[in-house]
Write a protein that holds these residues in place. Structure first.
Motif, PDB file in Angstrom:
ATOM      1  N   GLY A   1      -4.680   1.270   4.756  1.00  0.00           N
ATOM      2  CA  GLY A   1      -4.110   1.415   3.417  1.00  0.00           C
ATOM      3  C   GLY A   1      -3.896   2.872   3.059  1.00  0.00           C
ATOM      4  O   GLY A   1      -2.850   3.258   2.527  1.00  0.00           O
ATOM      5  N   ALA A   2      -4.879   3.707   3.377  1.00  0.00           N
ATOM      6  CA  ALA A   2      -4.761   5.129   3.050  1.00  0.00           C
ATOM      7  C   ALA A   2      -3.578   5.763   3.775  1.00  0.00           C
ATOM      8  O   ALA A   2      -2.817   6.545   3.192  1.00  0.00           O
ATOM      9  CB  ALA A   2      -6.060   5.849   3.401  1.00  0.00           C
ATOM     10  N   LEU A   3      -3.411   5.400   5.061  1.00  0.00           N
ATOM     11  CA  LEU A   3      -2.293   5.983   5.811  1.00  0.00           C
ATOM     12  C   LEU A   3      -0.959   5.480   5.268  1.00  0.00           C
ATOM     13  O   LEU A   3       0.004   6.246   5.157  1.00  0.00           O
ATOM     14  CB  LEU A   3      -2.435   5.663   7.306  1.00  0.00           C
ATOM     15  N   ALA A   4      -0.897   4.199   4.917  1.00  0.00           N
ATOM     16  CA  ALA A   4       0.341   3.676   4.328  1.00  0.00           C
ATOM     17  C   ALA A   4       0.610   4.370   2.985  1.00  0.00           C
ATOM     18  O   ALA A   4       1.754   4.709   2.664  1.00  0.00           O
ATOM     19  CB  ALA A   4       0.240   2.164   4.143  1.00  0.00           C
ATOM     20  N   GLY A   5      -0.454   4.587   2.222  1.00  0.00           N
ATOM     21  CA  GLY A   5      -0.312   5.296   0.944  1.00  0.00           C
ATOM     22  C   GLY A   5       0.214   6.703   1.148  1.00  0.00           C
ATOM     23  O   GLY A   5       1.097   7.172   0.416  1.00  0.00           O
ATOM     24  N   LEU A   6      -0.324   7.377   2.172  1.00  0.00           N
ATOM     25  CA  LEU A   6       0.171   8.722   2.480  1.00  0.00           C
ATOM     26  C   LEU A   6       1.656   8.685   2.804  1.00  0.00           C
ATOM     27  O   LEU A   6       2.425   9.546   2.351  1.00  0.00           O
ATOM     28  CB  LEU A   6      -0.599   9.300   3.667  1.00  0.00           C
TER      29      LEU A   6
ATOM     30  N   GLN B   1       0.836  -1.202   0.000  1.00  0.00           N
ATOM     31  CA  GLN B   1       0.000   0.000   0.000  1.00  0.00           C
ATOM     32  C   GLN B   1       0.875   1.257   0.000  1.00  0.00           C
ATOM     33  O   GLN B   1       0.525   2.276  -0.600  1.00  0.00           O
ATOM     34  CB  GLN B   1      -0.941  -0.023   1.214  1.00  0.00           C
ATOM     35  N   TYR B   2       2.001   1.155   0.679  1.00  0.00           N
ATOM     36  CA  TYR B   2       2.971   2.242   0.713  1.00  0.00           C
ATOM     37  C   TYR B   2       3.508   2.502  -0.703  1.00  0.00           C
ATOM     38  O   TYR B   2       3.572   3.633  -1.180  1.00  0.00           O
ATOM     39  CB  TYR B   2       4.078   1.814   1.683  1.00  0.00           C
ATOM     40  N   ILE B   3       3.833   1.409  -1.403  1.00  0.00           N
ATOM     41  CA  ILE B   3       4.324   1.548  -2.770  1.00  0.00           C
ATOM     42  C   ILE B   3       3.257   2.173  -3.669  1.00  0.00           C
ATOM     43  O   ILE B   3       3.518   3.096  -4.435  1.00  0.00           O
ATOM     44  CB  ILE B   3       4.734   0.169  -3.336  1.00  0.00           C
ATOM     45  N   MET B   4       2.024   1.682  -3.543  1.00  0.00           N
ATOM     46  CA  MET B   4       0.964   2.189  -4.411  1.00  0.00           C
ATOM     47  C   MET B   4       0.683   3.658  -4.124  1.00  0.00           C
ATOM     48  O   MET B   4       0.408   4.443  -5.039  1.00  0.00           O
ATOM     49  CB  MET B   4      -0.313   1.355  -4.236  1.00  0.00           C
ATOM     50  N   GLY B   5       0.760   4.025  -2.839  1.00  0.00           N
ATOM     51  CA  GLY B   5       0.586   5.438  -2.492  1.00  0.00           C
ATOM     52  C   GLY B   5       1.640   6.291  -3.170  1.00  0.00           C
ATOM     53  O   GLY B   5       1.355   7.379  -3.700  1.00  0.00           O
ATOM     54  N   ALA B   6       2.865   5.783  -3.158  1.00  0.00           N
ATOM     55  CA  ALA B   6       3.958   6.532  -3.794  1.00  0.00           C
ATOM     56  C   ALA B   6       3.735   6.640  -5.301  1.00  0.00           C
ATOM     57  O   ALA B   6       3.913   7.716  -5.894  1.00  0.00           O
ATOM     58  CB  ALA B   6       5.292   5.834  -3.502  1.00  0.00           C
ATOM     59  N   ILE B   7       3.333   5.539  -5.920  1.00  0.00           N
ATOM     60  CA  ILE B   7       3.126   5.567  -7.379  1.00  0.00           C
ATOM     61  C   ILE B   7       2.001   6.544  -7.738  1.00  0.00           C
ATOM     62  O   ILE B   7       2.139   7.388  -8.624  1.00  0.00           O
ATOM     63  CB  ILE B   7       2.812   4.148  -7.915  1.00  0.00           C
ATOM     64  N   PHE B   8       0.863   6.419  -7.023  1.00  0.00           N
ATOM     65  CA  PHE B   8      -0.266   7.290  -7.312  1.00  0.00           C
ATOM     66  C   PHE B   8       0.078   8.748  -7.037  1.00  0.00           C
ATOM     67  O   PHE B   8      -0.238   9.635  -7.826  1.00  0.00           O
ATOM     68  CB  PHE B   8      -1.497   6.881  -6.477  1.00  0.00           C
ATOM     69  N   GLY B   9       0.716   9.001  -5.891  1.00  0.00           N
ATOM     70  CA  GLY B   9       1.055  10.381  -5.513  1.00  0.00           C
ATOM     71  C   GLY B   9       2.020  10.991  -6.520  1.00  0.00           C
ATOM     72  O   GLY B   9       1.788  12.090  -7.041  1.00  0.00           O
TER      73      GLY B   9
ATOM     74  N   MET C   1      -1.747  15.532  -4.935  1.00  0.00           N
ATOM     75  CA  MET C   1      -0.865  14.369  -4.752  1.00  0.00           C
ATOM     76  C   MET C   1      -1.162  13.659  -3.431  1.00  0.00           C
ATOM     77  O   MET C   1      -1.121  12.424  -3.352  1.00  0.00           O
ATOM     78  CB  MET C   1       0.600  14.806  -4.779  1.00  0.00           C
ATOM     79  N   VAL C   2      -1.449  14.476  -2.387  1.00  0.00           N
ATOM     80  CA  VAL C   2      -1.770  13.881  -1.087  1.00  0.00           C
ATOM     81  C   VAL C   2      -2.995  12.988  -1.223  1.00  0.00           C
ATOM     82  O   VAL C   2      -3.013  11.830  -0.785  1.00  0.00           O
ATOM     83  CB  VAL C   2      -2.009  14.987  -0.026  1.00  0.00           C
ATOM     84  N   ILE C   3      -4.018  13.551  -1.890  1.00  0.00           N
ATOM     85  CA  ILE C   3      -5.256  12.780  -2.054  1.00  0.00           C
ATOM     86  C   ILE C   3      -5.001  11.533  -2.902  1.00  0.00           C
ATOM     87  O   ILE C   3      -5.445  10.431  -2.573  1.00  0.00           O
ATOM     88  CB  ILE C   3      -6.351  13.669  -2.696  1.00  0.00           C
ATOM     89  N   ALA C   4      -4.233  11.705  -3.968  1.00  0.00           N
ATOM     90  CA  ALA C   4      -3.950  10.574  -4.849  1.00  0.00           C
ATOM     91  C   ALA C   4      -3.173   9.492  -4.117  1.00  0.00           C
ATOM     92  O   ALA C   4      -3.444   8.293  -4.286  1.00  0.00           O
ATOM     93  CB  ALA C   4      -3.175  11.051  -6.077  1.00  0.00           C
ATOM     94  N   GLY C   5      -2.221   9.887  -3.286  1.00  0.00           N
ATOM     95  CA  GLY C   5      -1.423   8.914  -2.529  1.00  0.00           C
ATOM     96  C   GLY C   5      -2.299   8.112  -1.584  1.00  0.00           C
ATOM     97  O   GLY C   5      -2.218   6.878  -1.526  1.00  0.00           O
TER      98      GLY C   5
END
Lengths: 360, 505
Positions: free
Chosen positions: A258-263, A95-103, A122-126
């Motif tokens: 997941g959202a926090l890991a994405g952030l 989820q961390y990786i996906m947050g980085a990719i999306f952000g 970017m924050v929202i996307a991450g």
């Protein structure tokens, strides 16, 4: 004979003391390990725990503590909510990786536009990327009863493949002379998660981590949802009786973690790391599991544990370079910490008593 | 007459506050299937634990083939040819069948020999079982076979089986009965504990009936009707209700044509349940445990949802509503299992007060919790119901069963329900606390609450109910006025005269 006797109720004193005892035991046994490796144990332990905070180059290491600690705390807070409810998200790394990719993807889509709204997008996307990735195991669990541990873990490896793919393709820097990796977001001002105070290590990720701690504390102690999370973890049948909807709780806990890991991934890629690259992830998502338990799944505890874990990371690196300790030894050292914590945790609920053999 | 295999003479065992067995005597003959029959808490388990050497009798003697027999521990009982299959299995999921059996043996033979002996025994007695399968993959019936084969390998003279069919499907029950018949024909005696009357009538040669720790009668099951046995189990000392002729209000809860499958694999599905409860009325639901009581509570609490019209509250369909919505309307419940269902063991009493009290007591504001109000509510329960605890910050599990039960019932009663459903409200509670719980239920009914009391304690139901119905294999008998109800009729309602099933289908 020594017997374990269940306490009538969990001991408050021990629940606070076990993390400290675990840290002490880790120092002792870690010291023995280092001694066996032929290093001076006191020097090694001192390097790990003292050097980053008060050593000669502490001015350099202290900001690093924030940089390392923030993603750990942010991820661990999210995980702890699920863990409290017995929902095991093991795939925060993915989820961390996906947050980085999306952000990063969201930011790079605007390149080279200069606008104030890019970073918030970017924050929202991450957060969305991490949420999306965690919602896969959540949905599968709710709909088909799959095991979220396995699904979330396997999705880590899928995410790693995605990371490699975008580093080599979609997000590859067109001016990068063919090397894998995206443009450096540090040099794209609108997308850069810069230090808020220069040289302090304080970036938006640190601020968000602190907000998450407060949010989780309020949620768990002051809000019905938090009560339902705790209730589900402690007595699932009683939770159902109280009217908790397990499916909704699963979607919430996994989605939020997941959202926090994405952030965390998004703040990392737009700040300290700067670049989406194949080796972007360094295991924060897994270490955060240790942090969550080390902090006793308590928001404040996690804050302290995140700091401690960041300390062993940085101290460990110093020990590697200065004393030549192998990286594996540092990992064993961190593993010991979790091991001892779980072992001493027993004393919260049980007391050790010397017993005479009795006839039943 | 020949010497019986095992003769129990005036066995007595008392625990603090309760005499589990009071001068119990009976004989088990060679090659006899002997039933031990009784309601929950009648003292069946204590009795067999004494035979198996797990519990020592306070007084009384046992004779095994005429020789004094007092096993200090199960190992000694096993050495004398007594084997027991427990209701709860003690198997390791991660090990295979043969390994599990080897673990229970004093001198296990090599694994290959053991496996072939397991095969041999399983074929002889018609208990299909592969010694190399992992126990974790086995069904409950197959696990029971592991336990039985473990016993048979010792070549026992007396096999004790504690409620063996409670975990079995009908087909598995048939296989088990064939095995037991074969064992009997080979001269093995079986002590069969159950409260399922029809089974005992099919299988057993002789039955001893326990009630409140005493041997209250013996019979030959095949010659005795299920109804008569139920009467003996229940006893003929039922008190007639003293209250009568009270006026009831409108129908508060109307259940019609309710059928739900059980959420648990070995539960009992509810089949076409009909009942109405009026304001101020107490409906007692009797019946032997495991006949759908948990499911009935679940479907009324909202934990199990059903078609909307199957349950109506004041005419409003509520079958599809969850627990919270039903509480808001005024339908409250108190489940049987205190720790883990009615209350969270490790949470404080304050938190447990919040568990069901949040809606009606206004303990939250837009989801934010009002801890000080919650604490006052917990304190109110503690003082109104005389819950013995240092304070509301103590964990639920630190309370004794009776005190926690008072807390759980008090929590619902104090919320002024319009309908209250309780399951086993005084189970495991001392007499004084039980009386105060019953009184609080009666007081609530007097104020106009419709009460459904599910219980296995018939005396209790006769004391507090205005009308009575019994659950039998998921079917509810038509409720009848308690006044003038005879023991005969109650026995018929709960004893499961199987002819009635045809009429219902």
């Amino acid at each position: 004979m020594i017997v374990l006797e269940k306490r009538p109720q969990p001991s408050k004193a021990w629940s606070y003391a076990t993390p400290l005892v675990a840290v002490l035991a880790t120092m002792v046994f870690g010291g023995i390990l280092f001694a066996i490796l032929g290093k001076n144990p006191i020097e090694a332990i001192g390097t790990i725990f003292w050097e980053p905070l008060f050593g000669e180059f502490a001015f350099y290491y202290r900001p690093q503590l924030l940089v390392k600690g923030a993603p750990l705390v942010l991820i661990a807070i999210g995980l702890s909510l699920g863990f409290r409810a017995g929902i095991w998200n093991i795939g925060a790394e993915g989820q961390y990786i996906m947050g980085a990719i999306f952000g990063a993807g969201a930011g790079l889509a605007f390149y080279p536009l200069d606008a104030f709204y890019i970073f918030p997008i970017m924050v929202i996307a991450g957060a969305f990327g991490g949420w999306l990735w965690a919602s896969i195991p959540a949905f599968l669990k709710v709909r088909f009863g799959t095991n979220e541990i396995l699904v979330s873990l396997m999705l880590v490896y899928v995410a790693e493949q995605m990371l490699a793919s975008v580093s080599l393709g979609l997000l590859k820097n067109p001016e990068g002379f063919g090397f894998p990796g995206s443009r450096n977001l540090q040099s794209y001002e609108s997308a850069h998660n810069a230090e808020l105070i220069a040289g302090s290590g304080m970036h938006w990720g640190v601020v968000t981590a602190l907000i998450a701690v407060i949010f989780a504390y309020v949620l768990l102690n002051r809000h019905m949802l938090g009560f339902h999370i705790r209730l589900t973890g402690e007595a699932p049948r009683a939770a159902k009786f109280a009217g908790v909807n397990p499916a909704r709780l699963i979607l919430f806990c996994l989605g939020l973690s997941g959202a926090l890991a994405g952030l965390a991934g998004m703040f990392e890629v737009s700040g300290p790391s700067g670049v989406v690259s194949i080796d972007f992830n360094v295991g924060y998502g897994f270490t955060a599991i240790i942090v969550a338990f080390l902090g006793r799944l308590h928001p404040v505890g996690i804050l302290l544990a995140g700091g401690l874990m960041a300390l062993t990371y940085i101290g460990g690196e110093i020990a590697q370079s200065q004393l030549g300790l192998p990286a594996a030894a540092i990992q064993v050292f961190q593993g010991m910490l979790l091991f001892f914590l779980l072992a001493f945790d027993l004393l919260t609920n049980y007391r050790i008593r010397a017993a005479h053999s009795e006839v039943a | 007459m020949t010497t019986p295999l095992l003769s129990l003479q005036r066995l007595t065992k008392a625990y603090p506050g309760v005499v589990a067995n009071d001068q119990v005597s009976f004989d088990i003959g060679e090659g006899e299937v002997h039933a031990l029959l009784g309601e929950n808490g009648a003292g069946k388990s204590t009795l067999v634990k004494m035979i198996y050497g797990l519990v020592k009798p306070d007084s009384g003697t046992m004779l095994l083939r005429g020789q004094a027999f007092a096993p200090p521990e199960p190992r000694a009982a096993r050495a004398d040819g007594i084997a027991m299959v427990f209701q709860h299995f003690s198997l390791f999921d991660a090990l295979n069948v043969a390994e599990n059996i080897a673990l229970g043996m004093e001198n296990p033979p090599p694994m290959g020999d053991l496996a072939s002996r397991i095969r041999e025994v399983s074929e002889t007695y018609g208990l299909p079982l592969d010694p190399f399968r992992t126990v974790g993959d086995l069904s409950a019936g197959e696990r029971q076979r592991v336990e039985i084969i473990r016993c048979l390998l010792q070549d026992p003279k007396l096999l004790i089986m504690d409620e063996p069919t409670s975990v079995l499907t009908p087909q598995e029950v048939e296989i088990l009965f064939e095995t037991l018949n074969k064992l009997r024909s080979e001269g093995t005696s079986i002590l069969y504990i159950s409260h399922k009357l029809e089974e005992i009538r099919t299988l057993c040669d002789h039955a001893t009936i326990l009630r409140l720790g005493k041997n209250v009668g013996e019979c030959v099951p095949s010659e005795t009707s299920a109804r008569d046995m139920a009467e003996m189990m229940v006893g003929s000392t039922l008190q007639t209700p003293e209250r009568s002729g009270r006026e009831f209000g409108d129908v508060a809860l109307d259940v019609s044509g309710l059928s739900v499958p059980s959420p648990s694999e070995f539960g009992t599905a509810l089949k076409n349940v009909h009942m109405t409860v009026r304001k101020g009325e107490v409906l007692g639901v009797g019946g032997v445990a495991g006949n759908g009581q948990d499911e009935l509570l679940g479907v009324l609490s909202g934990e199990i949802q059903t078609t909307a019209d199957a349950i109506k509250f004041n005419g409003q369909p509520i079958g599809k509503l969850g627990p919270t919505a039903r509480r808001k309307l005024g339908v409250l419940t108190a489940p049987e299992e205190r720790l883990g269902h009615a209350a969270a063991p490790d949470m404080s009493l304050t938190e447990n007060a919040l568990l069901t009290g949040s809606v009606r007591e206004g303990l939250e504001n837009n989801g934010f919790l009002k801890w000080s109000e919650t604490k006052s509510f917990a304190e109110k329960i503690i003082s109104a119901f005389d819950v013995r605890t240092p304070g509301p910050e103590n964990a639920a599990r630190s309370l004794s069963g009776g005190n926690l039960q008072k807390f759980v019932i008090g929590r619902e009663v104090l919320q002024n329900p319009d309908v209250l459903v309780v399951n086993q409200p005084t189970w495991g509670v001392d007499a004084a606390a039980a009386a105060s719980i019953r009184q609080s239920i009666l007081d609530l009914a007097a104020k106009g609450t419709a009460v459904i009391c599910i219980s296995q304690d018939l005396d209790e139901l006769m004391e507090i109910s205005d009308s009575f119905a019994a659950l039998n294999e998921g079917r509810l008998s038509a409720p009848r006025t308690t006044t003038g109800l005879t023991v005969d009729e109650i026995g018929l309602m709960m004893g499961g005269a199987h002819g009635m099933e045809v009429a219902h289908v």
